[in-house]
Design an enzyme around this catalytic site. Sequence first.
Site, PDB file in Angstrom:
ATOM      1  N   GLY A 121     -13.611 -35.146   6.430  1.00 36.60           N
ATOM      2  CA  GLY A 121     -14.352 -36.389   6.225  1.00 36.60           C
ATOM      3  C   GLY A 121     -15.130 -36.384   4.912  1.00 36.60           C
ATOM      4  O   GLY A 121     -15.422 -37.448   4.369  1.00 36.60           O
TER       5      GLY A 121
ATOM      6  N   ALA B  10     -16.347 -34.142   8.960  1.00 36.89           N
ATOM      7  CA  ALA B  10     -17.008 -34.797  10.082  1.00 36.89           C
ATOM      8  C   ALA B  10     -17.675 -33.709  10.916  1.00 36.89           C
ATOM      9  O   ALA B  10     -17.237 -32.545  10.903  1.00 36.89           O
ATOM     10  CB  ALA B  10     -15.985 -35.565  10.902  1.00 36.89           C
TER      11      ALA B  10
ATOM     12  N   GLU C 105      -8.039 -30.999   8.831  1.00 35.73           N
ATOM     13  CA  GLU C 105      -8.049 -31.522  10.203  1.00 35.73           C
ATOM     14  C   GLU C 105      -6.976 -30.888  11.084  1.00 35.73           C
ATOM     15  O   GLU C 105      -7.193 -30.661  12.271  1.00 35.73           O
ATOM     16  CB  GLU C 105      -7.866 -33.051  10.186  1.00 35.73           C
TER      17      GLU C 105
ATOM     18  N   GLU D 144     -12.700 -37.469   2.401  1.00 34.96           N
ATOM     19  CA  GLU D 144     -12.469 -38.906   2.648  1.00 34.96           C
ATOM     20  C   GLU D 144     -13.624 -39.734   2.076  1.00 34.96           C
ATOM     21  O   GLU D 144     -13.407 -40.811   1.508  1.00 34.96           O
ATOM     22  CB  GLU D 144     -12.319 -39.159   4.149  1.00 34.96           C
TER      23      GLU D 144
HETATM   24  N1  DAK Z   1     -19.188 -29.752  11.358  1.00 35.30           N
HETATM   25  C1  DAK Z   1     -20.288 -29.201  11.907  1.00 35.30           C
HETATM   26  N2  DAK Z   1     -20.881 -28.114  11.429  1.00 35.30           N
HETATM   27  C2  DAK Z   1     -20.327 -27.538  10.356  1.00 35.30           C
HETATM   28  C3  DAK Z   1     -19.184 -28.041   9.722  1.00 35.30           C
HETATM   29  C4  DAK Z   1     -18.596 -29.226  10.267  1.00 35.30           C
HETATM   30  N3  DAK Z   1     -17.528 -29.827   9.720  1.00 35.30           N
HETATM   31  N4  DAK Z   1     -18.859 -27.239   8.682  1.00 35.30           N
HETATM   32  C5  DAK Z   1     -19.800 -26.277   8.671  1.00 35.30           C
HETATM   33  N5  DAK Z   1     -20.683 -26.441   9.661  1.00 35.30           N
HETATM   34  C6  DAK Z   1     -21.825 -25.603   9.996  1.00 35.30           C
HETATM   35  C7  DAK Z   1     -21.366 -24.263  10.548  1.00 35.30           C
HETATM   36  O1  DAK Z   1     -21.086 -24.383  11.921  1.00 35.30           O
HETATM   37  C8  DAK Z   1     -22.587 -23.424  10.276  1.00 35.30           C
HETATM   38  O2  DAK Z   1     -23.570 -23.701  11.255  1.00 35.30           O
HETATM   39  P1  DAK Z   1     -24.411 -22.508  11.968  1.00 35.30           P
HETATM   40  O3  DAK Z   1     -23.390 -21.610  12.571  1.00 35.30           O
HETATM   41  O4  DAK Z   1     -25.160 -21.861  10.828  1.00 35.30           O
HETATM   42  O5  DAK Z   1     -25.286 -23.212  12.955  1.00 35.30           O
HETATM   43  C9  DAK Z   1     -23.113 -23.972   8.962  1.00 35.30           C
HETATM   44  O6  DAK Z   1     -22.545 -25.268   8.822  1.00 35.30           O
HETATM   45  C10 DAK Z   1     -22.681 -23.141   7.765  1.00 35.30           C
HETATM   46  O7  DAK Z   1     -21.273 -22.993   7.810  1.00 35.30           O
HETATM   47  P2  DAK Z   1     -20.550 -21.584   7.691  1.00 35.30           P
HETATM   48  O8  DAK Z   1     -21.440 -20.483   8.165  1.00 35.30           O
HETATM   49  O9  DAK Z   1     -19.222 -21.704   8.308  1.00 35.30           O
HETATM   50  O10 DAK Z   1     -20.420 -21.456   6.108  1.00 35.30           O
HETATM   51  P3  DAK Z   1     -19.319 -20.638   5.287  1.00 35.30           P
HETATM   52  O11 DAK Z   1     -19.774 -20.681   3.868  1.00 35.30           O
HETATM   53  O12 DAK Z   1     -19.055 -19.311   5.926  1.00 35.30           O
HETATM   54  O13 DAK Z   1     -17.969 -21.492   5.418  1.00 35.30           O
HETATM   55  C11 DAK Z   1     -16.673 -23.539   5.370  1.00 35.30           C
HETATM   56  C12 DAK Z   1     -17.899 -22.753   4.805  1.00 35.30           C
HETATM   57  C13 DAK Z   1     -16.748 -24.950   4.801  1.00 35.30           C
HETATM   58  C14 DAK Z   1     -15.381 -22.879   4.868  1.00 35.30           C
HETATM   59  C15 DAK Z   1     -16.714 -23.511   6.911  1.00 35.30           C
HETATM   60  O14 DAK Z   1     -18.022 -23.935   7.361  1.00 35.30           O
HETATM   61  C16 DAK Z   1     -15.697 -24.426   7.523  1.00 35.30           C
HETATM   62  O15 DAK Z   1     -14.523 -24.115   7.620  1.00 35.30           O
HETATM   63  N6  DAK Z   1     -16.195 -25.577   8.045  1.00 35.30           N
HETATM   64  C17 DAK Z   1     -15.351 -26.535   8.726  1.00 35.30           C
HETATM   65  C18 DAK Z   1     -14.568 -27.298   7.710  1.00 35.30           C
HETATM   66  C19 DAK Z   1     -13.665 -28.285   8.376  1.00 35.30           C
HETATM   67  O16 DAK Z   1     -12.812 -27.946   9.185  1.00 35.30           O
HETATM   68  N7  DAK Z   1     -13.896 -29.516   8.026  1.00 35.30           N
HETATM   69  C20 DAK Z   1     -13.140 -30.621   8.574  1.00 35.30           C
HETATM   70  C21 DAK Z   1     -13.872 -31.111   9.753  1.00 35.30           C
HETATM   71  S1  DAK Z   1     -12.820 -32.176  10.643  1.00 35.30           S
HETATM   72  C22 DAK Z   1     -11.580 -38.627  13.426  1.00 35.30           C
HETATM   73  C23 DAK Z   1     -12.655 -38.814  12.624  1.00 35.30           C
HETATM   74  C24 DAK Z   1     -12.895 -37.949  11.605  1.00 35.30           C
HETATM   75  C25 DAK Z   1     -12.060 -36.863  11.410  1.00 35.30           C
HETATM   76  C26 DAK Z   1     -10.983 -36.666  12.238  1.00 35.30           C
HETATM   77  C27 DAK Z   1     -10.714 -37.564  13.237  1.00 35.30           C
HETATM   78  N8  DAK Z   1     -11.346 -39.531  14.513  1.00 35.30           N
HETATM   79  C28 DAK Z   1     -12.485 -40.088  15.138  1.00 35.30           C
HETATM   80  C29 DAK Z   1     -10.055 -39.679  15.026  1.00 35.30           C
HETATM   81  C30 DAK Z   1     -12.418 -35.948  10.418  1.00 35.30           C
HETATM   82  C31 DAK Z   1     -12.376 -34.658  10.762  1.00 35.30           C
HETATM   83  C32 DAK Z   1     -12.992 -33.662   9.951  1.00 35.30           C
HETATM   84  O17 DAK Z   1     -13.596 -33.878   8.920  1.00 35.30           O
END
Ligand code: DAK
Length: 259
Positions: free
Chosen positions: A110, A65, A133, A113
Amino acid sequence: MEYQILKHEIANGIALVTISRPQALNALNTLFFNEMNHLLAALSQNKDVRVMVLTGEGKAFVAGADIAEMVNKNEREGTDFSRLGQHTFRSIEKVAFPVIAAINGFALGGGLELAMACDFRLASAKAKFGQPEVNLGLIPGFAGTQRLSRLVGVANALYLLTSAEMIGAEDALRIGLVQKVTEPELLLDESMRIANLIAAKGPKAVQLVKVCVRQGLGMSFDDGNELEAKHFGSLFGPNSQGEEGMKAFMEKRPPVWQD
Ligand code: DAK
């Protein structure tokens, strides 16, 4: 509707849908959900579409997400966002045709998911899977806690959900999270090959198989059997697709499916 995030093309009964916001690793925002709901409704109206392949552009399928959009949400907005995502993913499960996830890279949060809402999953050998998450002090909000345990069992689900560890494609295959792993450059070809197999089958039979499996999961075994018997019967009779398929077999010719 002008789509900004989703690209799609339809050929030979297959809708190929690509999530295209690679600068944010295809992170899921409100616009994505609105576009996906709109596109699913449009594809459902299109009788030519028999199967859909969903993939991501760049190095991610979907990295989760959109954290940048979520960070400022309050409790009510968070709940609304969760409901929007849950509704969209249910629509993928309920759409009449099978949906194949072609997971080209990161499928996190997400993104996993979303992949789990698809009917089955093929993965590039480079793909990475996880529910990170808890790193953010969150839990999955798009039914990840519900689908993951159903797909891979309680212990595998709790391992991924509580540790936030990322696993590779081979481990995902081993626990049944994906059905097939390919070399990265072959993922789309293999996904289209399988989509073509499905598109050539009895269209009503393919739709009813999905209905029976998906609806049957929420029923008792006996009620599921009843549902199957009813839909099995609906494929028989004069000019039915079942009659055509069986006649074609007997006559040693390919079937010609009529609506
Ligand atoms: N959201 C927004 N931007 C994201 C992103 C994300 N999930 N993942 C990556 N990006 C963006 C980065 O910020 C970066 O942007 P800039 O800095 O260039 O502007 C760009 O994409 C490239 O990412 P990286 O530079 O970080 O790329 P790397 O290859 O170094 O790393 C990575 C890739 C996938 C390991 C890293 O980007 C990472 O850890 N990303 C976050 C992964 C993550 O934590 N995903 C889960 C998100 S939480 C809910 C509803 C939904 C959810 C929960 C609750 N409710 C409403 C209750 C769901 C939650 C999630 O999915």
